[in-house]
Design a protein around this motif. Structure first.
Motif, mmCIF file in Angstrom:
data_model
loop_
_atom_site.group_PDB
_atom_site.id
_atom_site.type_symbol
_atom_site.label_atom_id
_atom_site.label_comp_id
_atom_site.label_asym_id
_atom_site.label_seq_id
_atom_site.Cartn_x
_atom_site.Cartn_y
_atom_site.Cartn_z
ATOM 1 N N ARG A 187 23.435 42.874 -43.370
ATOM 2 C CA ARG A 187 22.664 43.250 -42.185
ATOM 3 C C ARG A 187 22.989 42.344 -41.019
ATOM 4 O O ARG A 187 23.267 41.156 -41.185
ATOM 5 C CB ARG A 187 21.154 43.134 -42.465
ATOM 6 C CG ARG A 187 20.630 44.011 -43.575
ATOM 7 C CD ARG A 187 20.692 45.489 -43.234
ATOM 8 N NE ARG A 187 19.904 45.826 -42.067
ATOM 9 C CZ ARG A 187 18.615 46.179 -42.132
ATOM 10 N NH1 ARG A 187 17.975 46.198 -43.287
ATOM 11 N NH2 ARG A 187 17.963 46.515 -41.037
ATOM 12 N N ASN A 188 22.925 42.900 -39.828
ATOM 13 C CA ASN A 188 22.936 42.113 -38.606
ATOM 14 C C ASN A 188 21.494 41.828 -38.218
ATOM 15 O O ASN A 188 20.655 42.740 -38.236
ATOM 16 C CB ASN A 188 23.608 42.887 -37.460
ATOM 17 C CG ASN A 188 25.100 42.641 -37.415
ATOM 18 O OD1 ASN A 188 25.561 41.542 -37.668
ATOM 19 N ND2 ASN A 188 25.859 43.688 -37.095
ATOM 20 N N PRO A 189 21.167 40.589 -37.883
ATOM 21 C CA PRO A 189 19.786 40.304 -37.477
ATOM 22 C C PRO A 189 19.451 41.009 -36.169
ATOM 23 O O PRO A 189 20.328 41.282 -35.341
ATOM 24 C CB PRO A 189 19.769 38.787 -37.313
ATOM 25 C CG PRO A 189 21.189 38.414 -37.055
ATOM 26 C CD PRO A 189 22.022 39.393 -37.822
ATOM 27 N N SER A 190 18.177 41.305 -36.002
ATOM 28 C CA SER A 190 17.761 42.021 -34.790
ATOM 29 C C SER A 190 17.974 41.181 -33.536
ATOM 30 O O SER A 190 18.030 41.698 -32.429
ATOM 31 C CB SER A 190 16.277 42.403 -34.899
ATOM 32 O OG SER A 190 15.486 41.247 -35.112
ATOM 33 N N ASP A 202 32.351 39.906 -33.536
ATOM 34 C CA ASP A 202 32.811 38.820 -34.403
ATOM 35 C C ASP A 202 31.766 38.481 -35.460
ATOM 36 O O ASP A 202 32.093 38.242 -36.629
ATOM 37 C CB ASP A 202 33.125 37.575 -33.563
ATOM 38 C CG ASP A 202 34.418 37.726 -32.771
ATOM 39 O OD1 ASP A 202 35.180 38.665 -33.095
ATOM 40 O OD2 ASP A 202 34.643 36.926 -31.854
ATOM 41 N N ALA A 203 30.498 38.466 -35.065
ATOM 42 C CA ALA A 203 29.422 38.138 -36.003
ATOM 43 C C ALA A 203 29.325 39.202 -37.092
ATOM 44 O O ALA A 203 29.152 38.886 -38.275
ATOM 45 C CB ALA A 203 28.100 38.021 -35.262
ATOM 46 N N ALA A 204 29.450 40.471 -36.695
ATOM 47 C CA ALA A 204 29.392 41.550 -37.679
ATOM 48 C C ALA A 204 30.561 41.468 -38.650
ATOM 49 O O ALA A 204 30.406 41.667 -39.859
ATOM 50 C CB ALA A 204 29.384 42.900 -36.966
ATOM 51 N N GLU A 208 30.385 41.036 -42.709
ATOM 52 C CA GLU A 208 31.040 41.974 -43.621
ATOM 53 C C GLU A 208 32.004 41.251 -44.557
ATOM 54 O O GLU A 208 32.065 41.531 -45.757
ATOM 55 C CB GLU A 208 31.785 43.055 -42.828
ATOM 56 C CG GLU A 208 32.381 44.139 -43.717
ATOM 57 C CD GLU A 208 32.965 45.280 -42.928
ATOM 58 O OE1 GLU A 208 33.268 46.317 -43.537
ATOM 59 O OE2 GLU A 208 33.114 45.134 -41.689
ATOM 60 N N GLU A 209 32.749 40.297 -44.011
ATOM 61 C CA GLU A 209 33.664 39.514 -44.846
ATOM 62 C C GLU A 209 32.894 38.688 -45.876
ATOM 63 O O GLU A 209 33.328 38.558 -47.028
ATOM 64 C CB GLU A 209 34.517 38.600 -43.964
ATOM 65 C CG GLU A 209 35.535 39.356 -43.119
ATOM 66 C CD GLU A 209 36.245 38.450 -42.129
ATOM 67 O OE1 GLU A 209 35.897 37.236 -42.081
ATOM 68 O OE2 GLU A 209 37.130 38.932 -41.401
ATOM 69 N N HIS A 210 31.763 38.142 -45.453
ATOM 70 C CA HIS A 210 30.938 37.374 -46.380
ATOM 71 C C HIS A 210 30.422 38.268 -47.515
ATOM 72 O O HIS A 210 30.396 37.865 -48.690
ATOM 73 C CB HIS A 210 29.758 36.756 -45.634
ATOM 74 C CG HIS A 210 28.823 35.986 -46.507
ATOM 75 N ND1 HIS A 210 29.130 34.760 -47.038
ATOM 76 C CD2 HIS A 210 27.572 36.300 -46.971
ATOM 77 C CE1 HIS A 210 28.124 34.334 -47.786
ATOM 78 N NE2 HIS A 210 27.168 35.245 -47.758
ATOM 79 N N ALA A 235 31.232 47.115 -49.275
ATOM 80 C CA ALA A 235 30.373 46.226 -48.501
ATOM 81 C C ALA A 235 29.895 47.044 -47.303
ATOM 82 O O ALA A 235 30.682 47.395 -46.418
ATOM 83 C CB ALA A 235 31.138 44.993 -48.050
ATOM 84 N N ILE A 236 28.609 47.375 -47.276
ATOM 85 C CA ILE A 236 28.089 48.344 -46.324
ATOM 86 C C ILE A 236 26.958 47.725 -45.505
ATOM 87 O O ILE A 236 26.057 47.075 -46.052
ATOM 88 C CB ILE A 236 27.563 49.601 -47.039
ATOM 89 C CG1 ILE A 236 28.643 50.182 -47.965
ATOM 90 C CG2 ILE A 236 27.114 50.652 -46.037
ATOM 91 C CD1 ILE A 236 28.150 51.352 -48.803
#
Length: 291
Positions: A187-190, A202-204, A208-210, A235-236
């Motif tokens: 998840r991406n934080p809100s 870049d954060a996303a 995803e790589e993590h 990885a979704i």
């Protein structure tokens, strides 16, 4: 001795579906099958007329349920060794007591006498949330229960918390000769910055790589032991419980872990396991992971 598959039976349609599924599962693994019916008939001795002299009606009924389910299992596959027993105690206690000596516990989604329309019976929920061994709740459509999709799905959280679930899922895929889909949600934080798209992208990508690295870490040991299993990694981005519900639509079995904290006697199910047990389109295996 090989640990048996233990099935809770009560004569309901749901428990008969569990018997059929368990017979096929026992044949795949080469395991004996033990059917358990829990009945508190001794509490009602003398309160109801007996079918035969000196025997409470509930005792006779319990023995009849076990015998008919044993016969059903033997007809489905005569090569599977089947035994059965009626126990004079409540269903949850009886099944939990067998858990340390079982390969897995199998239950139907709802029992006899449960309210029509319930998503999941109270016995199945309590057993899945407390047992010391894997618990498989047989739910979903007939096609999923029959295994027509050739696909086992495992949901993976962090590597340390899901090793038991991964091993269980890998073994299932191997004995079924089918593919394993390993899924990890991220998840991406809100609070993600939206004014700098490059930073957000870049954060996303890092998340995803993590998640992908977490998949590899969780799968590594089990795949070393079972290298022939065909694994598809996903990885979704999204909520894990929603992603796995979607995956269950075309799966024969979905496997998740559940943390078991020593000394904690309440229901120990996370949101993902709870959601799948109530809504999955296929059978659900909950595998305990000691903390």
């Amino acid at each position: 001795m090989e640990l048996p598959l233990v099935v809770g039976v009560d004569g309901s349609e749901s428990s008969l579906a569990a018997v059929d599924w368990a017979v096929d599962e026992a044949a795949r693994h080469g395991l004996p099958l033990h059917l358990v019916h829990a009945s508190l008939w001794e509490l009602y001795e003398g309160a109801q007329p007996s079918f035969s002299s000196g025997r409470p009606a509930q005792e006779v009924m319990a023995e009849h349920i076990v015998a008919s389910c044993v016969e059903r299992a033997q007809r489905r596959n005569p090569e599977v060794k089947v035994s059965g027993k009626a126990l004079p105690e409540d269903a949850v206690s009886a099944l939990l007591r067998t858990a340390p000596d079982a390969f897995a516990l199998i239950t139907g989604a709802r029992g006899r006498g449960e309210i029509a329309g319930m998503l999941l019976g109270s016995v199945s929920l309590a057993v899945a949330a407390r047992a010391a061994c894997p618990v498989v709740v047989i739910r979903g459509a007939g096609a999923n229960r029959r295994g027509v999709f050739g696909r086992v799905v495992v949901g993976i959280g962090d590597a340390s918390g899901g090793t038991g679930a991964v091993r269980f899922a890998v073994r299932e895929a191997e004995v079924r000769g089918c593919a394993l889909t390993a899924v990890r949600a991220w998840r991406n934080p809100s609070q993600e910055p939206v004014d700098h798209m490059l930073i957000a992208d870049d954060a996303a990508r890092l998340r995803e790589e993590h998640a992908a690295t977490g998949l590899e870490d969780a799968l590594r040991e089990a795949l070393r032991e079972h290298p022939q299993v065909d694994v598809r990694r996903k990885a979704i981005e999204g909520a894990a419980h929603r992603i796995l519900l979607g995956e269950s639509a075309e799966a024969d079995l979905i496997v998740v872990g559940a943390r078991r904290r020593h000394g904690h006697f309440g229901l120990q199910l996370g949101r993902v396991g709870h959601t799948l047990l109530h809504h999955s389109d296929c059978p659900v295996a909950v595998v305990p992971q000691p903390v």
